[in-house]
Design an enzyme around this catalytic site. Sequence first.
Site, mmCIF file in Angstrom:
data_model
loop_
_atom_site.group_PDB
_atom_site.id
_atom_site.type_symbol
_atom_site.label_atom_id
_atom_site.label_comp_id
_atom_site.label_asym_id
_atom_site.label_seq_id
_atom_site.Cartn_x
_atom_site.Cartn_y
_atom_site.Cartn_z
ATOM 1 C CG ASP A 7 -12.892 -2.653 -0.114
ATOM 2 O OD1 ASP A 7 -12.304 -3.713 -0.350
ATOM 3 O OD2 ASP A 7 -12.587 -1.574 -0.648
ATOM 4 C CG ASP A 18 -1.964 -1.051 1.201
ATOM 5 O OD1 ASP A 18 -2.105 -1.714 0.157
ATOM 6 O OD2 ASP A 18 -2.660 -1.229 2.219
#
Length: 250
Positions: free
Chosen positions: A134, A8
């Site tokens: 998500d 990330d």
Amino acid sequence: MYIIPAIDVLDKKVVRLREGNYDDVTTYDISLEEQIKMYHANGTEIVHIIDLNGAKGDFSNQDYLFDIIRKTDMRVQYGGGVRSIEKVKELVDAGIYRVIVGTQAITNPTFLEELSKLNEGRVKYADHIVIAIDVLDEVIKYSGWLESSPIKLVSYIDKCLSLGFFRFLCTDISKDGKLGGAGVELYQKLLDHSPIIKLIGSGGISSMDDIRALNALARMESCVVGKAIYENKISIDEIKDWNLKALISI
């Protein structure tokens, strides 16, 4: 089941967020380029890269990211701010192996339908798409997990399947960044719902025991591991050994 290491990136730094909270950031003392090289040197074929700036609509990282991605021979599964058909086409044409779409697919009713029809020559762009789901308490979140969707989880999967999209990246937000174990129950529910989905699990994986628990689920295609690597809970050698055996068994 294949393990895909995650990177990330926020403000050009390798980070991890806790439960998607941009105010709860852990920054690691390694560059994106160094991290990719380390994975590649240890036999990893696919890397998962998320532009956290892009997920919020800030594309200041993108030139930096693509300068590095173009240099690697690894297959890249990329996400973060992919919110137009043109952007999907640009990424696939640039050599991105898989493009993750999330927010736009949820908020724009015609986006997935248009994307499912996007073809050029021998390239069927839909084949390179991963649908991001998500989830927090079975509610779909988007825009960097800052917004909630009224769309029911199972209904959304059915819509995607009807348009020809079959690969899903499901992040259990309640588990993400906590190293508290993977969302086995959530993934089992999704796999039970449809026998044809290709499911990539993400969030909470803290040990090889968690990997084995996911592997025990029938038809789990792969999982994304991030913080557990940076916190030395799972070693690169363990990932390498696991993936070699997974490839042999395919």
